[in-house]
Design a protein around this motif. Structure first.
Motif, PDB file in Angstrom:
ATOM      1  N   PHE A  13      -2.617   1.892  -7.820  1.00 34.16           N
ATOM      2  CA  PHE A  13      -2.470   1.113  -6.591  1.00 34.16           C
ATOM      3  C   PHE A  13      -2.728  -0.371  -6.816  1.00 34.16           C
ATOM      4  O   PHE A  13      -2.166  -1.221  -6.144  1.00 34.16           O
ATOM      5  CB  PHE A  13      -3.397   1.669  -5.508  1.00 34.16           C
ATOM      6  CG  PHE A  13      -3.103   3.107  -5.189  1.00 34.16           C
ATOM      7  CD1 PHE A  13      -1.954   3.462  -4.491  1.00 34.16           C
ATOM      8  CD2 PHE A  13      -3.947   4.108  -5.626  1.00 34.16           C
ATOM      9  CE1 PHE A  13      -1.665   4.786  -4.230  1.00 34.16           C
ATOM     10  CE2 PHE A  13      -3.668   5.438  -5.360  1.00 34.16           C
ATOM     11  CZ  PHE A  13      -2.527   5.775  -4.657  1.00 34.16           C
ATOM     12  N   TYR A  14      -3.563  -0.682  -7.803  1.00 32.35           N
ATOM     13  CA  TYR A  14      -3.850  -2.076  -8.120  1.00 32.35           C
ATOM     14  C   TYR A  14      -2.597  -2.811  -8.603  1.00 32.35           C
ATOM     15  O   TYR A  14      -2.442  -4.002  -8.375  1.00 32.35           O
ATOM     16  CB  TYR A  14      -4.955  -2.153  -9.178  1.00 32.35           C
ATOM     17  CG  TYR A  14      -5.340  -3.558  -9.538  1.00 32.35           C
ATOM     18  CD1 TYR A  14      -6.113  -4.316  -8.676  1.00 32.35           C
ATOM     19  CD2 TYR A  14      -4.905  -4.136 -10.725  1.00 32.35           C
ATOM     20  CE1 TYR A  14      -6.452  -5.628  -8.988  1.00 32.35           C
ATOM     21  CE2 TYR A  14      -5.241  -5.438 -11.052  1.00 32.35           C
ATOM     22  CZ  TYR A  14      -6.018  -6.171 -10.177  1.00 32.35           C
ATOM     23  OH  TYR A  14      -6.337  -7.468 -10.486  1.00 32.35           O
ATOM     24  N   LYS A  22      -0.610  -4.693  -5.878  1.00 34.26           N
ATOM     25  CA  LYS A  22      -1.214  -5.784  -5.111  1.00 34.26           C
ATOM     26  C   LYS A  22      -0.365  -7.041  -5.267  1.00 34.26           C
ATOM     27  O   LYS A  22       0.048  -7.391  -6.373  1.00 34.26           O
ATOM     28  CB  LYS A  22      -2.633  -6.048  -5.586  1.00 34.26           C
ATOM     29  CG  LYS A  22      -3.621  -4.985  -5.152  1.00 34.26           C
ATOM     30  CD  LYS A  22      -5.011  -5.276  -5.650  1.00 34.26           C
ATOM     31  CE  LYS A  22      -5.552  -6.516  -4.979  1.00 34.26           C
ATOM     32  NZ  LYS A  22      -6.952  -6.778  -5.349  1.00 34.26           N
ATOM     33  N   PRO A  23      -0.103  -7.752  -4.165  1.00 31.79           N
ATOM     34  CA  PRO A  23       0.774  -8.921  -4.244  1.00 31.79           C
ATOM     35  C   PRO A  23       0.144 -10.159  -4.868  1.00 31.79           C
ATOM     36  O   PRO A  23       0.845 -11.082  -5.250  1.00 31.79           O
ATOM     37  CB  PRO A  23       1.139  -9.188  -2.783  1.00 31.79           C
ATOM     38  CG  PRO A  23       0.043  -8.573  -1.990  1.00 31.79           C
ATOM     39  CD  PRO A  23      -0.475  -7.421  -2.798  1.00 31.79           C
ATOM     40  N   GLY A  24      -1.155 -10.234  -4.972  1.00 30.02           N
ATOM     41  CA  GLY A  24      -1.791 -11.441  -5.489  1.00 30.02           C
ATOM     42  C   GLY A  24      -2.105 -12.403  -4.362  1.00 30.02           C
ATOM     43  O   GLY A  24      -1.874 -12.119  -3.176  1.00 30.02           O
ATOM     44  N   ASP A  25      -2.596 -13.562  -4.725  1.00 29.92           N
ATOM     45  CA  ASP A  25      -3.027 -14.533  -3.719  1.00 29.92           C
ATOM     46  C   ASP A  25      -1.889 -15.388  -3.178  1.00 29.92           C
ATOM     47  O   ASP A  25      -2.016 -16.013  -2.132  1.00 29.92           O
ATOM     48  CB  ASP A  25      -4.099 -15.457  -4.324  1.00 29.92           C
ATOM     49  CG  ASP A  25      -5.329 -14.684  -4.752  1.00 29.92           C
ATOM     50  OD1 ASP A  25      -5.595 -13.618  -4.157  1.00 29.92           O
ATOM     51  OD2 ASP A  25      -6.020 -15.137  -5.683  1.00 29.92           O
ATOM     52  N   THR A  47       2.128  -8.320 -10.996  1.00 30.49           N
ATOM     53  CA  THR A  47       2.271  -7.289  -9.970  1.00 30.49           C
ATOM     54  C   THR A  47       3.610  -6.588 -10.106  1.00 30.49           C
ATOM     55  O   THR A  47       4.621  -7.223 -10.413  1.00 30.49           O
ATOM     56  CB  THR A  47       2.124  -7.872  -8.545  1.00 30.49           C
ATOM     57  OG1 THR A  47       2.340  -6.833  -7.587  1.00 30.49           O
ATOM     58  CG2 THR A  47       3.098  -8.998  -8.278  1.00 30.49           C
TER      59      THR A  47
END
Length: 197
Positions: free
Chosen positions: A51-52, A55-58, A172
């Motif tokens: 799932f990590y 993650k889209p990031g910041d 990602t």
């Protein structure tokens, strides 16, 4: 009770026009499910949180990379379609059978499922072990319908390598999934509406 004899198993090669639409879809969905499950389990064996990877990031950079790669691939494919003879791009009619009579929503669903499943396995799990080059060779090889002609095989390899590169760049899976989705969606829509003209 009869003994099972593996020598009596016979495999029959079918042409795409010998498979009905229902069986084609079952085959497509089943292979994608198997691809996703293998990728997911492989990630767990790598002690990585699957799932990590989603993650889209910041920042929304992954979207720029995904859209940018998709636009470049579509442009190259359109140029290839214009200048390369049609028989050199022949995939045996598989893409035509998959997309030509589908409603737009189903083309979008198919494109999304393929993008998520294949990117989870190839960019998420396989590339982690062997890098983008060898992953792209395997990715091109599993697209066996293109192997009869070097141009589509080369394009699949290059697209796969680019998908691996933007995954490394963004960190990602959303970037290659977005690019893969857009590429498949646009190509599916081209096939769908070209046939109606």
């Amino acid at each position: 009770m009869k003994k099972f004899d593996i020598r009596k198993i016979k495999l029959k090669t079918l042409r795409i026009d010998e498979i009905d639409d229902r069986m084609l879809l079952i085959n497509l969905y089943a292979t994608q499910a198997i691809t996703f499950v293998i990728g997911f389990i492989w990630l767990l064996f790598q002690s990585r949180n699957p799932f990590y990877l989603f993650k889209p990031g910041d920042t929304p950079d992954f979207a720029y990379w995904g859209f940018g790669l998709a636009a470049a691939v579509i442009a190259v494919d359109m140029l290839a379609a214009r200048f390369v003879p049609e028989e050199a791009n022949d995939d045996g009619g598989v893409n035509d059978r998959i997309f030509r009579n589908r409603p737009v929503w189903h083309i979008a669903v198919l494109s999304l499922i393929v993008a998520i499943c294949e990117e989870t396995l190839f960019r998420g799990a396989v590339q982690y072990h062997i890098g983008p080059y060898w992953t792209s060779i395997i990715f091109a090889a599993i697209h066996v319908r293109y192997l009869r002609h070097w141009i589509p095989t080369g394009l699949v390899f290059c697209i796969s390598y680019a998908l691996g590169w933007i995954y490394i760049k963004t960190g990602t899976l959303l970037a290659p999934i977005l690019a893969h989705f857009i590429i498949d969606l646009v190509m599916g829509l081209v096939i769908r509406f070209r046939r109606e003209a």
